[in-house]
Design an enzyme around this catalytic site. Structure first.
Site, short mmCIF file in Angstrom:
data_model
loop_
_atom_site.label_atom_id
_atom_site.label_comp_id
_atom_site.label_asym_id
_atom_site.label_seq_id
_atom_site.Cartn_x
_atom_site.Cartn_y
_atom_site.Cartn_z
N SER A 121 -3.37 2.51 4.09
CA SER A 121 -1.77 2.15 3.70
C SER A 121 -1.71 0.75 4.04
O SER A 121 -0.56 0.16 3.71
CB SER A 121 -0.88 2.80 4.61
OG SER A 121 -0.72 4.22 4.32
N LYS A 124 -0.20 -1.07 1.05
CA LYS A 124 1.10 -1.10 0.40
C LYS A 124 1.67 -2.53 0.96
O LYS A 124 2.71 -2.76 0.16
CB LYS A 124 1.92 -0.16 1.37
CG LYS A 124 1.57 1.18 1.16
CD LYS A 124 2.13 2.25 2.07
CE LYS A 124 1.71 3.78 1.73
NZ LYS A 124 1.94 4.59 2.65
N SER A 176 5.80 4.05 5.91
CA SER A 176 4.52 4.06 5.14
C SER A 176 4.68 5.45 4.36
O SER A 176 3.39 5.86 4.09
CB SER A 176 3.40 4.03 6.01
OG SER A 176 2.03 3.73 5.35
N LYS A 291 0.97 -4.51 8.73
CA LYS A 291 0.92 -3.04 8.27
C LYS A 291 -0.06 -2.34 8.63
O LYS A 291 -1.42 -2.77 8.91
CB LYS A 291 0.95 -3.28 6.67
CG LYS A 291 0.96 -1.77 6.20
CD LYS A 291 2.57 -1.28 6.11
CE LYS A 291 2.60 0.14 5.61
NZ LYS A 291 1.83 1.13 6.63
#
Length: 461
Positions: A121, A124, A176, A291
């Protein structure tokens, strides 16, 4: 008289008029102006085809290297670093790791930093910045059946519902959510596949040559070009773009630094609250953004930034443990950030470290102009000023790529070489070298009058 090997049509013209008998009592015949004009034009064409090529030919390059250790530029307050305190690959859990100077993108430390791995993720961050750059926060996003079917982690949006793009971006970056990622990608790109093309093009534009993204949420995937993945170095470059270079960098930071965010669908029938899962924001003073990510293939991943004492660091971690080791990524992040803060100091490197030795001028003995004949060398300049984070034992290397000699003409501002700045053997920057004065070569008038005089003297004196 036999024709000399050097005769040309201009010479034939002179011989013809020298031989011709003129009637008594008539004035001496002059050479037609039009005829001379034609031959002057021919001479000018010859000048254009020969002289520039001769004047701009540079001799084989000469490379000179000078070493400069930054310790000679430090003041008494600079931290003295024991080389045994350097971080080692064994000190980290991550399979791939990078510490970057966020101000200029220089890699300060890497462990398998150029090895391609799945990155989950952390993908993202690129999905978010593209949505900010191509979309409008007030856009209405209608949910497709494909987006609604995404696996956990989900916002649990439903087919046919409508949301503001802004709200889905908070869902994307704080919680997320995979379904929000697909809904955003379809809205911006038209389809997941088309959005992936935007992602890969943006990554390439940033300088990420080993990144290949297939999904907007980072779920494990593979196509004919390879796996969905990137390198730790490329991932750090993407975050640097998000927080330093993108026109939407402020909005990106606002979203990713928000602790809690609540919203509803546009119909007002459902409400949601998103909490920020980036625990690093509360672990170190100056933590800026980041992140997290996890898939079975990628393991735990993280990319984050910290700004303190005028220094900006970015850390990227891939394959940093699997279930049972969820905290490894925080330990590695703090270790790398503290290493950067403790071991790197800010230094300014200017062009005053250069040895600006004049370059000899090579004259053509047949055509040189008298007023320039005494000028033996010409000066050059190269200007730069770089503010860098440097470790005490790092070495700056300056390499000069310059011609041994220069031919005329020379014009102020003409680029004639370059200076290469390297740090510990790795090229950091290349700067152009320019001439600082003008020295003329032959003018057309010089060439034409000189050639005609030379020819007449040779054949008719």
């Amino acid at each position: 008289r036999k024709k000399k090997s050097g005769d040309c049509m201009l010479g034939l013209y002179f011989k013809y008029h020298k031989r011709k008998q003129k009637p008594a009592g008539r004035r001496r015949q002059k050479i037609p102006v039009g005829f001379l004009f034609v031959w002057i034009l021919v001479a000018a064409v010859l000048l254009c085809s020969v002289i520039p090529a001769k004047a701009f030919v540079m001799q084989p390059q000469q490379q000179r290297i000078v070493h400069w250790n930054n310790r000679s530029k430090q003041n008494s307050n600079t931290l003295q670093v024991d080389t045994e305190q350097k971080i080692t690959d064994n000190d980290l859990h991550a399979l791939s790791a990078v510490l970057m100077d966020g101000e200029n993108g220089r890699i300060l430390y890497d462990k398998a930093g150029e090895e391609v791995r799945a990155n989950a993720s952390t993908t993202k961050i690129l999905t978010c910045i593209l949505a900010l750059e191509y979309g409008d926060l007030d856009d209405t996003v209608v949910i497709s059946s494909y987006a609604a079917k995404m696996p956990d982690v989900q916002l649990n949006i439903r087919e046919g519902e409508a949301y503001k793009l802004k709200d889905l971006l908070y869902s994307l970056m704080l919680e997320s959510h995979n379904d929000s990622a697909v809904a955003i990608a379809e809205h911006i790109g038209g389809s997941v596949e088309q959005f992936a093309e935007l992602m890969n093009q943006k990554a390439e534009d940033i300088g990420c040559m080993k990144t290949h993204f297939i999904t907007p949420n980072g779920l494990d995937a593979k196509d004919k070009h390879g796996i969905h993945g990137t390198t730790a170095a490329d991932l750090a470059r993407i975050l640097r773009y998000c927080i330093k270079e993108s026109p939407e960098k402020d909005t990106f930071l606002t979203i990713t630094r928000t602790s809690v965010y609540s919203f509803t669908n546009l119909a007002g029938t459902r409400s949601f609250t998103c909490n920020n899962h980036n625990a690093f924001l509360n672990m170190m003073d100056g933590a800026l953004t980041g992140k997290t990510g996890f898939t079975g293939t990628a393991g735990y991943c993280y990319v984050g930034a910290l700004e303190r004492d005028g220094k900006l660091f970015i850390v990227a971690l891939l394959g940093c443990g699997w279930p049972g080791n969820k905290t490894y990524k925080w330990a590695d992040t703090k270790k790398l950030m503290n290493y950067g803060l403790d071991h790197y100091q800010e230094h300014t490197i200017k062009d005053d470290i250069l040895q600006k030795t004049d370059i000899p001028i090579q004259y053509d003995p047949n055509y040189r102009r008298q007023q320039d004949a005494e000028k033996a060398t010409i000066a050059w300049d190269c200007s730069f000023s770089e503010t860098l984070l440097l470790r005490e034992d790092e070495q700056i290397t300056v390499r000069y790529i310059l011609p041994e000699k220069l031919g005329l003409p020379l014009q102020t501002g003409m680029q004639i070489g370059s200076v290469v700045l390297s740090i510990n053997g790795k090229v950091y920057a290349i700067y152009p070298v320019f001439i600082t004065e003008t020295i003329s070569g032959m003018t057309w008038k010089d060439f034409i009058s000189g050639y005609i005089k030379y020819y007449i003297d040779r054949n008719y004196s």
